[in-house]
Design a protein around this motif. Structure first.
Motif, short mmCIF file in Angstrom:
data_model
loop_
_atom_site.label_atom_id
_atom_site.label_comp_id
_atom_site.label_asym_id
_atom_site.label_seq_id
_atom_site.Cartn_x
_atom_site.Cartn_y
_atom_site.Cartn_z
N PRO A 1 -15.88 79.24 78.52
CA PRO A 1 -16.76 78.35 77.76
C PRO A 1 -17.20 77.13 78.57
CG PRO A 1 -14.50 78.04 77.05
CD PRO A 1 -14.49 79.18 78.02
N VAL A 2 -18.39 76.64 78.23
CA VAL A 2 -19.00 75.46 78.87
C VAL A 2 -19.55 74.57 77.76
CG1 VAL A 2 -20.85 74.64 80.39
CG2 VAL A 2 -19.70 76.81 80.89
N ILE A 3 -19.26 73.26 77.85
CA ILE A 3 -19.91 72.29 76.96
C ILE A 3 -20.55 71.19 77.80
CG2 ILE A 3 -18.40 72.70 74.96
CD1 ILE A 3 -16.99 70.00 75.64
N VAL A 4 -21.56 70.55 77.23
CA VAL A 4 -22.19 69.39 77.85
C VAL A 4 -21.40 68.17 77.40
CG1 VAL A 4 -24.26 67.96 77.94
CG2 VAL A 4 -24.47 70.46 77.94
N TRP A 5 -20.64 67.56 78.33
CA TRP A 5 -19.82 66.41 78.00
C TRP A 5 -20.64 65.11 78.02
CZ3 TRP A 5 -17.82 62.41 81.34
CH2 TRP A 5 -16.89 61.57 80.70
N ASP A 6 -21.55 65.00 78.98
CA ASP A 6 -22.42 63.83 79.04
C ASP A 6 -23.73 64.24 79.70
OD1 ASP A 6 -23.23 61.20 78.67
OD2 ASP A 6 -22.30 60.45 80.49
N GLU A 7 -24.79 63.51 79.36
CA GLU A 7 -26.09 63.76 79.97
C GLU A 7 -26.93 62.52 79.83
OE1 GLU A 7 -29.19 64.77 77.99
OE2 GLU A 7 -28.22 63.99 76.21
N GLN B 1 -9.74 69.78 76.77
CA GLN B 1 -9.59 70.65 75.60
C GLN B 1 -9.90 69.93 74.29
OE1 GLN B 1 -9.31 73.86 76.03
NE2 GLN B 1 -9.09 73.60 78.23
N ARG B 2 -9.84 68.60 74.30
CA ARG B 2 -10.12 67.82 73.08
C ARG B 2 -11.50 67.18 73.12
NH1 ARG B 2 -5.47 66.14 70.09
NH2 ARG B 2 -6.63 64.27 69.57
N ALA B 3 -12.12 67.15 74.29
CA ALA B 3 -13.44 66.51 74.45
C ALA B 3 -14.49 67.24 73.61
CB ALA B 3 -13.83 66.53 75.92
N ARG B 4 -15.48 66.48 73.16
CA ARG B 4 -16.54 67.04 72.33
C ARG B 4 -17.88 67.01 73.08
NH1 ARG B 4 -15.34 68.54 67.41
NH2 ARG B 4 -13.35 67.87 66.56
N SER B 5 -18.68 67.99 72.78
CA SER B 5 -19.99 68.12 73.39
C SER B 5 -20.89 66.95 73.00
CB SER B 5 -20.63 69.43 72.93
OG SER B 5 -22.03 69.41 73.16
N ALA B 6 -21.65 66.46 73.97
CA ALA B 6 -22.64 65.41 73.70
C ALA B 6 -23.82 65.97 72.91
CB ALA B 6 -23.13 64.82 75.02
N LEU B 7 -24.01 67.29 72.93
CA LEU B 7 -25.13 67.91 72.23
C LEU B 7 -24.78 68.38 70.82
CD1 LEU B 7 -26.61 70.15 75.09
CD2 LEU B 7 -27.25 67.81 74.45
N THR B 8 -23.61 69.02 70.67
CA THR B 8 -23.27 69.67 69.40
C THR B 8 -21.99 69.16 68.75
OG1 THR B 8 -22.01 71.42 70.50
CG2 THR B 8 -24.39 71.81 70.16
N ARG B 9 -21.27 68.29 69.46
CA ARG B 9 -19.98 67.75 69.00
C ARG B 9 -18.88 68.81 68.96
NH1 ARG B 9 -18.91 63.49 70.13
NH2 ARG B 9 -17.46 63.16 68.46
N ARG B 10 -19.12 70.01 69.49
CA ARG B 10 -18.11 71.06 69.51
C ARG B 10 -17.15 70.90 70.68
NH1 ARG B 10 -21.18 76.69 69.30
NH2 ARG B 10 -22.19 75.75 71.09
N THR B 11 -15.94 71.44 70.52
CA THR B 11 -14.96 71.50 71.61
C THR B 11 -15.12 72.83 72.33
OG1 THR B 11 -13.29 72.55 70.23
CG2 THR B 11 -13.29 70.11 70.28
N LEU B 12 -14.43 72.97 73.47
CA LEU B 12 -14.44 74.25 74.18
C LEU B 12 -13.95 75.38 73.28
CD1 LEU B 12 -12.97 73.06 77.60
CD2 LEU B 12 -15.29 73.97 77.25
N LYS B 13 -12.90 75.11 72.50
CA LYS B 13 -12.35 76.13 71.61
C LYS B 13 -13.38 76.53 70.55
CE LYS B 13 -8.52 77.09 68.49
NZ LYS B 13 -7.34 76.56 67.82
N GLN B 14 -14.08 75.57 69.99
CA GLN B 14 -15.09 75.89 68.98
C GLN B 14 -16.25 76.69 69.58
OE1 GLN B 14 -15.60 71.80 67.73
NE2 GLN B 14 -14.64 72.23 65.74
#
Length: 196
Positions: free
Chosen positions: A96-102, A174-187
């Protein structure tokens, strides 16, 4: 882009191919959290129509005393700034990949692309989480030797300015949330793809 495309099977992965990458009005940056073989942060700066990319194992730190290892990876297409999802099992970088900051950035070094080639570039970030002056400095060139000693290596360091924070903590990936969707890697894994 040839190196980027050569590592991926676009019939299997939802990662962007990069064929129709538009040139942006302002230079952008993105920091993604990628839970692949190892969990790491991918730091990407828009330069000359591509995203120059570094894998930062411990993530960026707002504390100027902390120098963070940044290993260069292949250039990515501009569309990758918005990529969030699961790279399938068996594919390069599976996980999984999330956008943490942009956000956007402005070069502080003259002729920014050339400064990167020379091995030291400074820039100002205007992101949701990362702000102020930063520097990327190559401390080991990519030689022709085998093994890690021949791999190019950089340091990502926050400059001492009003945006610096002593004792700054990089979030738990593992607890960080996406800057785009607020989802975690697990979600993202549960909603977009397979767990592996």
């Amino acid at each position: 882009m040839e190196r980027y495309r050569g590592k991926r099977h676009f019939a299997k992965t939802s990662e962007p191919r990069g064929a129709d990458a538009p040139a942006g009005e302002s230079a952008g940056f993105v920091v993604q959290i990628h839970d692949a073989t190892t969990t790491h942060f991918d730091f990407r700066l828009e330069v000359d129509g591509v995203l120059k990319s570094w894998s930062v194992p411990k993530g960026p730190s707002a504390d100027p005393r902390e120098k963070r290892l940044a290993m260069p990876t292949e250039d990515h297409p501009l569309e990758y700034r918005e990529f969030e999802g699961v790279i399938p099992s068996g594919e390069y970088g599976a996980g999984p990949v999330i956008v943490w900051d942009e956000g956007t950035y402005r070069p502080l070094s003259e002729d920014f692309a050339h400064a990167l080639e020379r091995g030291h570039a400074t820039f100002w970030l205007d992101g949701g989480k990362l702000h102020g002056g930063w520097a990327l400095t190559r401390f080991r060139g990519g030689g022709t030797h085998g093994g890690d000693e021949g791999r190019e290596a950089w340091l990502l360091v926050k400059q001492s300015d009003a945006r610096a924070a002593r004792e700054a903590r990089t979030p738990d990936p593992q607890r960080a949330r996406s800057a785009l969707t607020r989802r975690t890697l697990k979600q993202v894994t549960e909603e977009d793809g397979e767990a592996d």
